[in-house]
Design a protein around this motif. Structure first.
Motif, short mmCIF file in Angstrom:
data_model
loop_
_atom_site.label_atom_id
_atom_site.label_comp_id
_atom_site.label_asym_id
_atom_site.label_seq_id
_atom_site.Cartn_x
_atom_site.Cartn_y
_atom_site.Cartn_z
N VAL A 13 -9.22 -9.76 9.43
CA VAL A 13 -10.34 -9.16 8.70
C VAL A 13 -11.11 -8.21 9.62
CG1 VAL A 13 -12.45 -9.66 7.40
CG2 VAL A 13 -10.49 -11.20 7.23
N ILE A 14 -11.38 -8.68 10.83
CA ILE A 14 -12.13 -7.84 11.78
C ILE A 14 -11.34 -6.58 12.10
CG2 ILE A 14 -13.04 -7.74 14.14
CD1 ILE A 14 -13.59 -10.77 13.88
N SER A 15 -10.04 -6.75 12.32
CA SER A 15 -9.21 -5.58 12.67
C SER A 15 -9.19 -4.57 11.53
CB SER A 15 -7.78 -6.02 12.97
OG SER A 15 -7.75 -6.78 14.15
N VAL A 16 -9.10 -5.06 10.29
CA VAL A 16 -9.07 -4.13 9.15
C VAL A 16 -10.40 -3.40 9.04
CG1 VAL A 16 -8.99 -3.99 6.64
CG2 VAL A 16 -7.32 -5.37 7.85
N LEU A 17 -11.50 -4.14 9.26
CA LEU A 17 -12.81 -3.50 9.17
C LEU A 17 -12.97 -2.42 10.25
CD1 LEU A 17 -15.12 -6.56 8.43
CD2 LEU A 17 -14.49 -4.70 6.88
N LEU A 18 -12.47 -2.73 11.45
CA LEU A 18 -12.64 -1.78 12.55
C LEU A 18 -11.60 -0.67 12.51
CD1 LEU A 18 -13.48 -4.22 15.48
CD2 LEU A 18 -15.03 -2.73 14.23
N ASN A 19 -10.43 -0.97 11.96
CA ASN A 19 -9.36 0.02 11.94
C ASN A 19 -8.56 -0.12 10.64
OD1 ASN A 19 -7.28 1.76 12.40
ND2 ASN A 19 -6.75 0.96 14.42
N PRO A 20 -8.96 0.61 9.61
CA PRO A 20 -8.33 0.44 8.29
C PRO A 20 -6.84 0.81 8.26
CG PRO A 20 -10.40 1.67 8.13
CD PRO A 20 -10.07 1.57 9.58
N SER A 21 -6.30 1.34 9.36
CA SER A 21 -4.87 1.71 9.37
C SER A 21 -3.99 0.54 9.00
CB SER A 21 -4.45 2.19 10.77
OG SER A 21 -5.28 3.20 11.22
N LEU A 22 -4.44 -0.66 9.35
CA LEU A 22 -3.63 -1.86 9.07
C LEU A 22 -3.32 -1.98 7.58
CD1 LEU A 22 -2.36 -4.56 9.88
CD2 LEU A 22 -4.63 -5.57 9.84
N MET A 23 -4.26 -1.54 6.74
CA MET A 23 -4.06 -1.68 5.29
C MET A 23 -2.87 -0.85 4.81
SD MET A 23 -5.96 -3.93 4.23
CE MET A 23 -5.55 -3.81 2.51
N VAL A 24 -2.61 0.25 5.50
CA VAL A 24 -1.46 1.08 5.13
C VAL A 24 -0.19 0.25 5.22
CG1 VAL A 24 -0.04 3.04 5.85
CG2 VAL A 24 -2.52 3.23 5.89
N PHE A 25 -0.10 -0.58 6.27
CA PHE A 25 1.12 -1.37 6.45
C PHE A 25 1.15 -2.55 5.48
CE2 PHE A 25 0.41 0.59 10.63
CZ PHE A 25 1.54 1.39 10.63
N ILE A 26 -0.01 -3.17 5.27
CA ILE A 26 -0.05 -4.30 4.35
C ILE A 26 0.35 -3.83 2.95
CG2 ILE A 26 -1.55 -5.99 3.22
CD1 ILE A 26 -3.05 -6.24 5.89
N ASN A 27 -0.21 -2.69 2.54
CA ASN A 27 0.15 -2.14 1.23
C ASN A 27 1.63 -1.80 1.19
OD1 ASN A 27 -2.37 -2.33 0.16
ND2 ASN A 27 -3.00 -0.30 0.85
N GLY A 28 2.12 -1.25 2.30
CA GLY A 28 3.53 -0.88 2.38
C GLY A 28 4.42 -2.09 2.21
N ARG A 29 4.04 -3.21 2.85
CA ARG A 29 4.87 -4.41 2.77
C ARG A 29 4.78 -5.03 1.38
NH1 ARG A 29 7.07 -5.82 7.50
NH2 ARG A 29 6.27 -4.62 9.23
N MET A 30 3.62 -4.89 0.74
CA MET A 30 3.48 -5.45 -0.60
C MET A 30 4.32 -4.66 -1.61
SD MET A 30 1.61 -8.07 -0.44
CE MET A 30 0.47 -8.88 0.66
N SER A 31 4.50 -3.36 -1.34
CA SER A 31 5.31 -2.56 -2.26
C SER A 31 6.64 -2.23 -1.61
CB SER A 31 4.58 -1.28 -2.65
OG SER A 31 4.23 -0.57 -1.49
N ASN A 32 7.33 -3.30 -1.24
CA ASN A 32 8.60 -3.14 -0.54
C ASN A 32 9.62 -2.43 -1.44
OD1 ASN A 32 10.93 -3.62 1.03
ND2 ASN A 32 9.93 -5.41 1.90
#
Lengths: 479, 335
Positions: free
Chosen positions: A256-275
């Motif tokens: 959660v902290i990493s996403v808040l500080l660096n939203p780039s992580l969400m790009v990968f999470i979204n990517g993995r969710m839409s495999n």
């Protein structure tokens, strides 16, 4: 005081003198192979994440590292130590002659990491291998006896597949495996806060422990509902799931902290969710195998982005439904076998996930291995399943591009094997000019792997392998 | 034991929380730059690169350009594209949005469909990126060319990525008037090939696209090669810039396929970021560069250039050449 602490640490980390030879052999093999082997396609993202970290950009500086950040944070002190002896500029070499191989197989990156880097980034994985073994030993000793504990420790720590994933291929699944095993241990011991923390920490390594978390949470909530009329402290009953969920949230807080500080992580999470891919050692891989055998094509019948997305979404619902079904069955069964049910339930969560998730790479089989080993305490047939999956895991990886594809570091940094020779072998193997194609070589491990996973879900009395064994034994007695 | 397990896990959570705060990244300290034109064409770039814990290697460069700055970046994704190319283009947008900031470029990248092209064509400051085999219908050729002439920047990756250009395998569009032939590139370990001065100066990494354009065609269109060049029964290039009117077309070889780190979208994006930051599409003057390195100590030096071409602007700066040091700085000078 410090003597006590040392004694406690020794007791936790080295619980049985009789395992010394296995521990030494296991570490020796791992340390010997780790520097000289890698899977270039997956190692480079780890390298890039680590050097981005050293450069002050964070793990996602160049958006090549694509996992939750915890592994990168764990690697950080190791990389700092390596940097004292070898500058990061020497950790990687671009090898032009590998470009053509990468074009052919799409699984080679022409950038090879150095032996020092390979050993350094694999060290936490090797330690996690050992910690998993120790935890399994303690778990089994608690359930059964020391002898069984030793047996399971050896089956884990000297298992070629476990050694392969962490020390040759070099992926960090074992860190999440350790934390899921710890979560089960805590659930088994009715320490629900610890279980939640372990699941949350597991999610901060890889996303898949989330499924174990859902299973445990559903089980605890189910217990509250089932026991509603039999106890007289409604608030007290709610404590367990609340403790669990609080622990899980706390454990996953680094994400959660990493996403808040660096939203780039969400790009990968979204990517993995839409495999967008499906296959490997699961039912989709089996379909693909069927297509290879009968139609000569390895593509799935449906490869359109939206369709695959839809199918994937429904698969997630199917997996969740199967998990909840398992919980329901557990709650309906005898309360006296709570611990055993918990072990079998956790095992079936991972087996269902492996069978039905869109992609099951061979190293994902590691997720279920410790749980299958625990089940083998109750039903010996699970040892055969572990054996089959271990062989399948290694063979499947070697079948992708041949074993030579793992030797690029040895070749590039020592010259012991000419790089051109490796390139040639990999391309010839992949193209099938050595008699069997890469696609063909994966058929048998896929079929055996899916079969073994499916057998793990069957009740013992319906297991066809067991019935066959009984039949054969009966025949031999008659003769 | 019960408490010890909770304590151990809590300690691990605390370590990861602190790490995620301390190590989640930001912008490393930037080199400081000073730029001066002492006399007509004689320019001096002074720079100081802060010390690092690791070996440092940097390029310092000055190039003359007729224009600086640009608008937002649009990446065109059409139904006709291969699925893998679509994924690569989406990933490239993520790279551009994440990394361009480190060069001080504040353009925003987004994905569009062909129905949004009229909006793009109404903005002469915009940048449009098209992937390999986009194959826009012929009726887009004239408005696309008109937009470029008014100042647009069209970046085409691979064959059939620019509607007003044709090649030997794609000659049927009557409104495609510029010929640029592409040929399969046998990389062959990089033998008989090498970087152009621009590729060396900016440390390009898009080194081995699986097809490349004929350099003689590029030159016939008045373009300049800025990427890698290979001699394969004729000279082939991986990247080039053609000025058309007030705008520019940047052509690149390749189909954004494997393997990563030599031909695919991440190295393509990393090179494009430098190209855009230094205004290479508007490069009309000369290029001066030097490569400096240190064992981690601060680097303080100056780069002198004597340009004979009196361009309107100069873009200058320093860019890192290895992975573990990443501070960079770019500036622009109006003459």
């Amino acid at each position: 005081m410090s003597g006590n602490l040392v004694h406690t640490i020794k007791d936790v980390l080295f619980p049985d003198r009789m395992l010394l030879w296995a521990i030494m052999a296991g570490f020796a093999i791992r340390i010997a192979v780790a520097p000289w082997t890698s899977w270039t396609y997956d190692t480079y993202p780890f390298y890039q994440g680590i050097v981005d970290q050293l450069a002050g950009l964070g793990p996602y500086g160049h958006m090549v590292y694509s996992y939750p950040p915890a592994f990168n944070f764990i690697e950080y002190p190791f990389s700092i130590i390596l940097a004292l002896f070898s500058d990061p500029t020497q950790w990687v070499t671009f090898v032009p002659s590998m470009v053509e191989v990468g074009r052919v197989t799409n699984m080679v990156v022409p950038t090879v990491t150095s032996p020092g880097f390979n050993l350094t980034y694999k060290l936490p994985l090797i330690l996690a291998d050992y910690l998993c073994g120790v935890l399994l030993y303690r778990f089994v000793r608690k359930i059964k006896d020391e002898d069984s504990g030793r047996r399971v420790f050896i089956l884990w720590f000297l298992n070629p597949f476990v050694i392969f994933v962490s020390s040759i291929y070099g992926n960090f699944d074992v860190l999440a495996v350790f934390l899921t095993l710890l979560a089960l241990y805590a659930m088994y011991s009715r320490r629900y806060l610890s279980a939640g923390l372990a699941v949350g920490l597991g999610v901060s390594m890889k996303l898949y422990p989330l499924y174990l978390g859902l299973f445990c949470f559903a089980y605890l909530v189910g217990q509250v509902i089932v026991n509603y009329r039999t106890r007289d402290d409604p608030m007290g009953r709610l404590k367990n799931p609340i403790k669990f969920i609080a622990g899980a949230i706390g454990g996953a807080s680094s994400i959660v902290i990493s996403v808040l500080l660096n939203p780039s992580l969400m790009v990968f999470i979204n990517g993995r969710m839409s495999n967008n891919d499906m296959g490997g050692i699961n039912i989709w891989g089996l379909l693909r195998t069927g297509n290879v055998l009968f139609n000569g094509s390895s593509a799935l019948p449906q490869d359109e982005f939206t369709l695959v997305n839809t199918v994937t979404s429904y698969l997630m619902f199917l997996i969740l439904f199967l998990i909840l079904l398992r919980v329901f069955m557990m709650l309906r069964s005898s309360h006296e076998r709570h611990e055993e049910q918990m072990i079998f339930g956790s095992m079936s969560v991972f087996v269902v996930l492996l069978l039905f998730q869109p992609v099951t790479h061979a190293h994902y089989l590691l997720w279920a291995l410790p749980f299958l080993l625990l089940c083998s305490l109750y039903q010996h047939r699970f040892e055969h399943i572990v054996f089959a999956l271990s062989v399948v895991g290694v063979v499947f990886w070697l079948a992708l591009q041949s074993y030579m594809a793992f030797l690029y570091p040895l070749s590039v940094y020592t010259g012991a094997v000419p790089t051109d020779l490796i390139n040639q072998v990999v391309v010839d193997y992949y193209a099938g000019s050595m008699g069997i194609s890469a696609e063909g070589a994966r058929i048998i491990p896929t079929v055996i792997g899916v079969g073994a996973l499916a057998f793990a879900l069957l009740p013992e009395k319906l297991d066809p392998a067991k019935r066959l064994m009984i039949f054969l034994r009966g025949r031999s007695h008659e003769e | 034991m019960r408490n010890k397990l909770v304590l151990a896990l809590t300690a691990l959570v605390a370590v990861l929380m602190v790490s995620s705060i301390a190590l989640s990244g930001g912008q490393p300290s930037r080199p400081t730059l000073s730029f001066e034109e002492l006399s007509s064409g004689h320019m001096v770039l002074g720079y100081r690169i802060p010390c690092s814990n690791y070996d440092q290697s940097y390029s310092a460069l000055i190039l003359g350009a007729d224009r600086i700055g640009h608008g937002d970046i649009y990446v065109l994704i059409t139904e006709s594209l291969d699925f893998d190319v679509k994924v690569s283009l989406y990933t490239m947008v993520d790279h551009l949005n994440n990394e361009l900031r480190s060069f001080g470029v504040d353009s925003v990248s987004s994905v569009i469909g062909s129905d949004s092209l009229p909006k793009v064509f109404s903005d002469p400051q915009a940048i449009l990126i098209c992937g390999p085999s986009t194959s826009l219908p012929d009726y887009f050729a004239a408005p696309a060319l008109h937009w470029v002439e008014r100042g647009g920047l069209w970046i085409g990756v691979g064959e059939s990525s620019v509607p007003f250009m044709y090649s030997q395998s794609n000659e049927s569009n009557p409104n495609a008037t510029m010929r640029l032939d592409f040929t399969e590139l046998s990389y062959n370990g990089g033998v008989d090939g090498g970087p152009t001065p621009m590729a060396t100066a900016l440390g390009f990494r898009y080194v081995a696209p699986d097809n490349a354009f004929e350099l003689q065609d590029l030159e016939a269109l008045g373009g300049r090669s800025i990427g890698f060049e290979y001699d394969r029964d004729g000279l082939l290039g991986t990247a080039g810039v053609i000025h058309i009117g007030k705008g520019s077309v940047m052509v690149m070889g390749g189909d954004m396929g494997p393997p990563p780190l030599s031909t695919s979208e991440e190295v393509l994006a990393w090179d494009l970021e430098k190209v855009l930051a230094f205004n290479v599409p508007w490069w009309t003057g000369e290029l001066t560069y030097q490569i400096v390195s240190s064992d981690g100590s601060a680097i303080e030096s100056a780069l002198n250039s004597s340009f004979t071409y009196n361009g309107l602007y100069a873009s200058y700066g320093v860019v890192p050449r290895n992975d573990a040091v990443q501070s960079c700085a770019v500036g622009h000078y109006s003459r």
